[in-house]
Design an enzyme around this catalytic site. Structure first.
Site, PDB file in Angstrom:
ATOM      1  N   ASN A   1       0.873  -1.181   0.000  1.00 40.41           N
ATOM      2  CA  ASN A   1       0.000   0.000   0.000  1.00 40.41           C
ATOM      3  C   ASN A   1       0.908   1.228   0.000  1.00 40.41           C
ATOM      4  O   ASN A   1       1.478   1.577   1.029  1.00 40.41           O
ATOM      5  CB  ASN A   1      -0.900  -0.018   1.238  1.00 40.41           C
ATOM      6  CG  ASN A   1      -1.756   1.235   1.332  1.00 40.41           C
ATOM      7  OD1 ASN A   1      -1.795   2.044   0.400  1.00 40.41           O
ATOM      8  ND2 ASN A   1      -2.456   1.404   2.444  1.00 40.41           N
TER       9      ASN A   1
ATOM     10  N   LYS B   1       0.122   4.212  -0.260  1.00 43.31           N
ATOM     11  CA  LYS B   1      -0.533   5.408   0.310  1.00 43.31           C
ATOM     12  C   LYS B   1      -0.292   6.589  -0.634  1.00 43.31           C
ATOM     13  O   LYS B   1      -0.295   6.407  -1.833  1.00 43.31           O
ATOM     14  CB  LYS B   1      -0.043   5.646   1.736  1.00 43.31           C
ATOM     15  CG  LYS B   1      -0.213   4.382   2.601  1.00 43.31           C
ATOM     16  CD  LYS B   1      -0.027   4.606   4.057  1.00 43.31           C
ATOM     17  CE  LYS B   1      -0.248   3.289   4.803  1.00 43.31           C
ATOM     18  NZ  LYS B   1      -0.141   3.413   6.243  1.00 43.31           N
TER      19      LYS B   1
ATOM     20  N   HIS C   1      -9.723   1.165   5.062  1.00 44.90           N
ATOM     21  CA  HIS C   1      -8.444   1.473   5.722  1.00 44.90           C
ATOM     22  C   HIS C   1      -8.685   2.483   6.842  1.00 44.90           C
ATOM     23  O   HIS C   1      -9.457   3.426   6.682  1.00 44.90           O
ATOM     24  CB  HIS C   1      -7.437   2.019   4.706  1.00 44.90           C
ATOM     25  CG  HIS C   1      -6.040   1.994   5.233  1.00 44.90           C
ATOM     26  ND1 HIS C   1      -5.583   2.909   6.161  1.00 44.90           N
ATOM     27  CD2 HIS C   1      -5.005   1.136   5.008  1.00 44.90           C
ATOM     28  CE1 HIS C   1      -4.327   2.620   6.467  1.00 44.90           C
ATOM     29  NE2 HIS C   1      -3.954   1.549   5.785  1.00 44.90           N
TER      30      HIS C   1
ATOM     31  N   GLU D   1      -6.971   4.858   7.918  1.00 39.87           N
ATOM     32  CA  GLU D   1      -6.648   6.258   7.595  1.00 39.87           C
ATOM     33  C   GLU D   1      -7.826   6.936   6.896  1.00 39.87           C
ATOM     34  O   GLU D   1      -8.020   8.144   7.023  1.00 39.87           O
ATOM     35  CB  GLU D   1      -5.362   6.322   6.751  1.00 39.87           C
ATOM     36  CG  GLU D   1      -4.132   6.008   7.597  1.00 39.87           C
ATOM     37  CD  GLU D   1      -2.907   5.575   6.815  1.00 39.87           C
ATOM     38  OE1 GLU D   1      -2.919   5.646   5.566  1.00 39.87           O
ATOM     39  OE2 GLU D   1      -1.931   5.155   7.455  1.00 39.87           O
TER      40      GLU D   1
ATOM     41  N   GLU E   1      -5.290  -4.558  10.835  1.00 44.55           N
ATOM     42  CA  GLU E   1      -4.293  -3.503  11.005  1.00 44.55           C
ATOM     43  C   GLU E   1      -4.625  -2.705  12.268  1.00 44.55           C
ATOM     44  O   GLU E   1      -5.435  -1.770  12.212  1.00 44.55           O
ATOM     45  CB  GLU E   1      -4.307  -2.547   9.815  1.00 44.55           C
ATOM     46  CG  GLU E   1      -3.943  -3.185   8.496  1.00 44.55           C
ATOM     47  CD  GLU E   1      -3.385  -2.159   7.501  1.00 44.55           C
ATOM     48  OE1 GLU E   1      -2.266  -2.358   7.040  1.00 44.55           O
ATOM     49  OE2 GLU E   1      -4.072  -1.158   7.211  1.00 44.55           O
TER      50      GLU E   1
ATOM     51  N   GLY F   1       2.312   2.921  10.871  1.00 41.63           N
ATOM     52  CA  GLY F   1       3.232   4.039  10.656  1.00 41.63           C
ATOM     53  C   GLY F   1       3.884   4.540  11.925  1.00 41.63           C
ATOM     54  O   GLY F   1       4.501   5.605  11.940  1.00 41.63           O
TER      55      GLY F   1
ATOM     56  N   SER G   1       3.425  -1.477  10.574  1.00 42.43           N
ATOM     57  CA  SER G   1       4.876  -1.460  10.800  1.00 42.43           C
ATOM     58  C   SER G   1       5.548  -2.796  10.494  1.00 42.43           C
ATOM     59  O   SER G   1       6.463  -3.218  11.202  1.00 42.43           O
ATOM     60  CB  SER G   1       5.189  -1.006  12.232  1.00 42.43           C
ATOM     61  OG  SER G   1       4.741   0.328  12.423  1.00 42.43           O
TER      62      SER G   1
END
Ligand code: 13P
Length: 249
Positions: A11, A13, A96, A98, A166, A172, A210
Site C-alpha cells: 500500500n 498510500k 483502511h 486512515e 491492522e 506508521g 509497521s
C-alpha cells in the site's frame, strides 16, 4: 486453513510520483518472479494508468486504495469501480483506518462500497483493527468483531474478500503488534466469522502495521497469518523484497 499461498500487499498510500511507479515496480518484480506468493501493488490512483499502459502488470495484481460507493455520476473527485477495472485493477482496499479517520461517514458507507466492488468483479482487501484505547482497555476483540459485523455481515459469503487486520496503534508508528498478538487476533477473527460463514477457514487474513524486513519472518511463521499489508516498507525495494522472501517459504 486456507491454501498455503501467502499474499503480500504493497500500500503505497500517497507516496511516489506517477513517473516513479514503473521503475519501482520493475525493481520489485525482478526479484519477485517465480515466487510462491501472490503480490498485489496498490499505488495512488494517478499511477494506475502508467503501470497498466506500460504492460508491467503481469506477474502481480494491481489494486487501488479506495473507491466510490456510487457507480457513476455527479460525484466530483471520486473514482468508480468501473474506472479501476478499466485500468486493469483486480483488487481494491476498503475500510483502511486512515480513511475511516477522515470522516465519520466512511464507516457507514463501507458495506455499500464492498457490495459494489464485489458486484463489479473486484476483490476486496477489507481492513479492520482497533485503536490504542481499545487495546489498552482489553476491548480489542469487541472493537474488531463489531467492525466485522457492521461491515461484512450483509454478505452471503466471503469468497472474494481478503481481510487485513491492522491495529491502528501499529500503523506508521514503528510500534508493531507482536506476532503472538497478531496471531491471537487472526484466530479470533476466524472464529468470529465461523459463526456466520461456513468456509471462514478459507479466508485469507493479512497483518498490517509497521511490517518491516526485520520482523516479517516472525509473522510468516504463524498459522493464521496468511500474508501482510505493507505501507512504508513497500516503498523501499530491498526491504520489500525481503518481506516477500519471508512469505515465500
Ligand atoms: P505501515 O506499514 O507504514 O505501518 O502501514 C501499514 C498500513 O497502513 C498498510 O495499509
Amino acid at each position: 486453513m486456507p491454501s498455503s499461498k501467502h499474499i503480500v500487499v504493497a500500500n503505497w498510500k500517497m507516496n511516489k510520483l506517477p513517473s516513479q511507479a514503473k521503475p519501482l515496480v520493475a525493481e520489485i518484480l525482478m526479484s519477485y518472479l517465480k515466487k510462491n506468493s501472490d503480490l498485489i501493488v496498490c499505488p495512488p490512483y494517478t499511477h494506475l494508468a502508467n503501470i497498466s499502459a506500460n504492460k508491467i502488470i503481469s506477474g502481480f495484481y494491481l489494486g487501488a486504495q479506495n473507491m466510490s460507493e456510487f457507480e457513476s455520476g455527479a460525484h466530483t473527485g471520486e473514482i468508480s469501480a468501473d474506472m479501476l477495472l478499466d485500468l486493469g485493477c483486480t483488487h481494491v482496499i476498503i475500510g483502511h483506518s486512515e480513511r475511516r479517520m477522515m470522516s465519520e461517514k466512511e464507516n457507514i458507507i463501507i458495506p455499500q462500497k464492498i457490495s459494489l466492488a464485489l458486484q463489479k468483479g473486484l476483490k476486496v482487501i477489507y481492513c479492520c483493527g482497533e485503536n490504542l484505547e481499545s487495546r489498552e482497555s482489553k476491548q480489542e476483540e469487541t472493537f474488531v468483531s463489531n467492525q466485522l459485523k457492521n461491515d461484512l455481515y450483509h454478505l452471503e459469503n466471503l469468497d472474494k474478500i481478503i481481510i487485513a487486520y491492522e491495529p491502528i496503534w501499529a500503523i506508521g508508528t514503528g510500534k508493531t503488534a507482536t506476532s503472538d498478538q497478531a496471531e491471537a487476533m487472526h484466530a479470533f477473527i476466524r472464529q468470529t466469522l465461523s459463526e456466520k460463514y461456513s468456509n471462514s477457514d478459507q479466508v485469507k487474513i493479512l497483518y498490517g502495521g509497521s511490517v518491516k524486513a526485520s520482523n516479517a519472518s516472525e509473522f510468516a511463521k504463524k498459522e493464521n497469518i496468511n500474508g501482510v499489508l505493507v505501507g512504508g516498507a513497500s516503498l523501499i525495494p530491498v526491504d520489500f523484497i525481503e518481506i516477500i522472501e519471508a512469505f515465500n517459504s
